[in-house]
Write an enzyme that holds these catalytic residues in place. Structure first.
Site: not given
Length: 696
Positions: A9, A14, A40, A127
C-alpha cells in the site's frame, strides 16, 4: 537474472525497504537493478544521496524517439545499484498506469533484460489495482513477489488485492515469497497480521521494528543499511535478502497466491481467526451455503447505527440512498422510528441522506451535502453528524472542510466522520470511530464524582431490549453506593453524552470484545475508571462485581453481599420445589457467556443431560459446510429430546419451539439479583406448563 516485485500500500514504507534490500544485496557482491514503479518517483532516492533522478516518462516526453538511449535513464547509486524511476503524468492529467506500461515497453526495447544483473527489483504501488501497476505481476517479469504490510487493515486489504491480481496472472507456478511486516508499533500488530498471514497461507518473512534510525539515515540521504549496518533493524532487512537468495536458488519453494474473500477480510478486520483454504474454496466453487454470505458490514453501517442512537444529534449519511436504506433497516426513511423512546418519531427526523448518484463520481458530492446541511439547519437541528460512505471516499470529497465551512455559515455544530463506508474497516471499526467522535461533545469535568457511575452499552433482558434502567439495575447500583449518571454509548440524548464526564466510574452492560475496546478508549480519553467486570448476571457474578466495587471505592459492602446471598437462597428455595430433580437439554450460541444459566440450573437442582451450540451465524455455517460437517439444526434438538427424554429443552433457537417437546427460550436476565430471580421464577412456571406452552 531473478526478478522480484515488492508490492504494498502507498505510504507503507516499501520504497525504504526496497532500497535497503538492493543495497544489502549489492554489498554481497550481487548485481542489482532497482526500478521504481510509482508516480512519486522516490523509490531510489536513498540510493542516490537523497536526490531524485530524471524519470523515464519525463525523458520520453522531452526526447525525440530517435535520440533515446537506455543509459540516459539508468543512474548508478550506492553499492553500484542501477536505479530507474518510471515517474508519472502531470497531476490530474492522464493515466499513471498507462505510464508504467510505456516505461516497460521502453526498457524492453532498450535491452535492459540483456544486462548482467543478478537481481532486478521492482518497487510497485500496491493499492492501485489497474492493469498498468499490475504489469510486474505478469509472466516474464516477476519471478517472486513480496508484499510489505503493517497492522493497519487497509494495508492488509491492499495485500489481499495484490494476491488477487497475482492470481489473475497465474501461470501455473508458485511466485509468492511472503509478507514483510513493517511495524507501526501498534499493540497486537503482529497477531493481527499473523491472522491474515495464516488465512492466505503465507509466511511473515521478517518483522521490521519501528526505529528512529530510519529517519536519521533518510535525513542524510542514505539507506539504513549504509548508515547503521550493525543495528537490529538492518538484521531484519538481511532476513529478507537471505530469503530472496534462497528462493532464487529454489523457486519451487515459493507459494501460490491464496487471496481471501471479502467476507474473510471482514473477519480479519474484526480479529476473527480465518481459514484461507476454506475462504478460497468459496471464491473458486459456488456453494449453496455461500448464498447466505451476501450480507456485508462496513464502518459506515456501524457508525450510523450508533450515531442515530443519540437523540438530539441528526445524522447525515453522505452517500447513495441505498446506503441509508440498509443502515436504517427500514422499508423507507419515513417509517416510524420504533425504539425505546416510543415517541413515534420518524426515521427521517433523525437520519437523512445526500442521495448521491452517478453524477457524483464526475462532479463530486459537496454541493448536495451543503444543501442538505442547510435544510437540516432550517428545520432547527443544531447538532449534525455527517458520516461518509464509499462513494465520497473514492471521489475525494473534502468532508472536514465543508463541515467546518457550514458550521461557520449556519452557526450550528456540524461534525464530520470520514469512515468512507468500508474504507475504515468493518462495522465495529465504525462504532469505535463514531463513539470516539461523540466524546468531543462531553463537557469537561476535572472533579469526578465517585458516587456517580456511567453505564456503557445496551443490554438485553428477559423482558426484551433494555435501553432504560429497570428496578433490578437501579437496586444493584444503589446497594453498591452508586447513582446512574448517564448511559452511553447506546440509546440516550445529547444531555446524557454531555454529562458523561461527571462520573468517576463506568461499567459495561455486557462483555464483548469490540464493546470492551470501545469503552476502554472512551474512558481512557476522558479519565474515567472503567470497571473490569460488567453489570453482573447471576449471584456469583454479582458477588465478584461487589468485590471490585469495594476495591475501587473503599466501601464496605459485606452487609450488602450477605443480604443478597440470603435473599437469593430464600427466594430460590420456593422455586426449587418445582425444579429439583428435573432434567434439561441446553442449546446455546457459541459466542455468548451462559455461565449464569448453568449456575442457576445447578442452584435449582436441574440436571443438564446434554449441551449443544447452535450454528447461528454465516461464518460458522460456511465453515461447517467446507469441513463437510452437518450444521446444527432443530432436527438435532429433536433427536436429543427423543433419545434423552428431558423434562425441558432450554434453547436460544426459536425454531425449536414447534418440535413437540417442552421448550423454554433463553433470554438474558437483567443484571443484578432481581433479574436472575425473575428468570428463575419464569423457568419454574415453564416446568409446570403444558409442553407446547412453556415457551410463553
Amino acid at each position: 537474472m531473478f526478478q522480484i516485485a515488492i508490492y504494498g500500500k502507498g505510504g507503507i514504507g516499501k520504497s525504504t525497504v526496497t532500497a535497503n534490500i538492493s543495497y544489502i544485496l549489492s554489498m554481497e557482491g550481487k548485481g542489482v537493478v532497482q526500478i521504481g514503479c510509482d508516480p512519486k518517483h522516490d523509490s531510489t532516492r536513498l540510493l542516490l544521496g537523497g536526490r531524485t533522478q530524471n524519470t523515464v516518462l519525463d525523458y520520453l516526453r522531452e526526447t525525440p524517439k530517435e535520440d533515446r538511449s537506455l543509459d540516459d535513464v539508468v543512474f548508478e547509486g550506492s553499492g553500484g545499484v542501477r536505479c530507474i524511476e518510471a515517474g508519472g503524468p502531470e497531476p490530474g492529467v492522464g493515466c499513471a498506469g498507462r505510464g508504467i506500461l510505456t516505461m516497460f515497453d521502453f526498457l524492453d526495447s532498450g535491452g535492459l533484460d540483456e544486462s548482467d544483473a543478478d537481481y532486478k527489483i521492482y518497487d510497485v504501488l500496491g493499492d492501485v489495482v489497474c492493469g498498468g501497476f499490475a504489469v510486474p505481476l505478469r509472466k516474464g517479469y516477476a519471478d517472486a513477489v513480496y508484499i510489505v504490510t503493517s497492522g493497519e487493515f487497509m494495508s492488509l486489504y491492499a495485500a489481499n488485492n495484490i494476491l488477487k491480481g497475482l492470481l489473475n496472472y497465474d501461470d501455473g507456478r508458485p511466485r509468492v515469497g511472503g509478507l514483510i511486516l513493517n511495524s507501526r508499533g501498534m499493540n497486537g500488530e503482529y497477531e493481527y497480521v499473523r491472522n491474515f498471514a495464516n488465512g492466505v497461507k503465507l509466511p511473515i518473512v521478517s518483522v521490521i521494528p519501528r526505529d528512529p534510525l530510519f529517519a536519521d539515515a533518510e535525513a542524510s540521504g542514505k539507506t539504513l543499511a549504509e548508515s547503521y549496518p550493525d543495528c537490529a533493524a538492518v538484521e531484519s532487512l538481511r532476513r529478507i535478502t537471505e530469503d530472496i537468495v534462497l528462493r532464487s536458488s529454489n523457486p519451487e519453494t515459493l507459494r501460490y497466491p491464496r487471496p481471501l474473500s471479502d467476507d474473510a477480510m471482514d473477519m480479519v478486520a474484526k480479529g476473527i481467526p480465518v481459514s484461507g483454504e476454506a475462504m478460497m474454496e468459496y471464491n473458486r466453487v459456488r456453494n449453496p451455503v455461500n448464498d447466505c454470505w451476501s450480507l456485508k458490514t462496513c464502518a459506515g453501517m456501524g457508525a450510523v447505527a450508533y450515531s442515530r442512537m443519540v437523540r438530539g444529534v441528526h445524522t447525515i449519511v453522505h452517500g447513495p440512498t441505498s446506503c441509508a436504506y440498509m443502515m436504517t433497516c427500514r422499508t423507507d426513511l419515513r417509517t416510524v422510528f420504533r425504539d425505546h423512546y416510543g415517541d413515534g418519531r420518524l426515521v427521517s427526523q433523525d437520519v437523512s441522506c445526500t442521495d448521491l448518484d452517478d453524477s457524483a463520481s464526475v462532479f463530486g458530492g459537496m454541493d448536495k451535502l451543503r444543501d442538505l446541511i442547510r435544510k437540516r439547519a432550517s428545520y432547527g437541528d443544531e447538532w449534525i453528524m455527517v458520516i461518509s460512505m464509499c462513494v465520497p471516499g473514492i471521489i475525494g470529497d473534502n468532508l472536514v472542510d465543508v463541515c467546518a465551512e457550514m458550521s461557520k455559515e449556519l452557526g450550528v455544530h456540524v461534525m464530520p466522520l470520514t469512515v468512507d463506508g468500508i474504507g475504515a474497516g468493518g462495522a465495529s471499526d465504525g462504532i469505535r470511530a463514531v463513539v470516539l467522535k461523540q466524546t468531543e461533545l462531553v463537557d469537561p469535568h476535572n472533579d469526578k464524582d465517585d458516587r456517580l457511575i456511567n453505564i456503557m452499552g445496551e443490554f438485553r433482558s428477559a423482558t426484551g431490549h433494555m435501553s432504560y434502567l429497570d428496578r433490578s439495575v437501579i437496586s444493584l447500583l444503589k446497594d453498591a453506593g452508586f447513582e446512574v449518571n448517564s448511559i452511553f454509548p447506546g440509546h440516550c440524548n445529547l444531555e446524557d453524552v454531555r454529562r458523561f464526564g461527571k462520573a468517576a466510574f463506568a461499567v459495561r452492560s455486557y462483555d464483548e470484545r469490540n464493546n470492551r475496546i470501545t469503552c476502554e478508549m472512551v474512558c481512557g480519553r476522558l479519565g474515567i475508571k472503567l470497571m473490569d467486570n460488567t453489570l453482573p448476571r447471576g449471584m456469583r457474578a454479582t458477588e465478584k462485581w461487589l468485590d471490585e466495587v469495594s476495591e475501587l471505592t473503599g466501601r464496605n459492602l459485606e452487609d450488602v453481599r450477605s443480604k443478597m446471598r440470603n435473599e437469593y437462597a430464600a427466594r430460590l428455595s420456593s422455586i426449587r420445589k418445582r425444579t429439583e430433580g428435573r432434567t434439561a437439554v441446553v442449546v446455546t450460541h457459541p459466542s455468548s457467556d451462559y455461565g449464569w444459566l448453568f449456575e442457576l440450573l445447578d442452584d435449582l437442582g436441574v440436571e443438564v443431560l446434554r449441551t449443544r451450540q447452535t450454528t447461528f451465524n454465516r461464518w460458522l455455517v460456511g465453515q461447517a459446510a467446507c469441513e463437510d460437517k452437518k450444521p446444527y439444526s432443530s432436527s438435532t434438538t429433536e433427536a436429543d429430546a427423543q433419545e434423552l427424554s428431558p423434562d425441558i429443552v432450554i434453547s436460544d433457537n426459536m425454531a425449536d419451539i414447534g418440535l413437540g417437546v417442552k421448550h423454554w427460550k433463553i433470554t438474558q436476565p437483567s443484571p443484578g439479583l432481581e433479574g436472575i430471580i425473575d428468570l428463575a421464577e419464569r423457568l419454574g412456571r415453564a416446568m409446570d406448563a403444558p409442553g407446547k406452552e412453556a415457551w410463553r
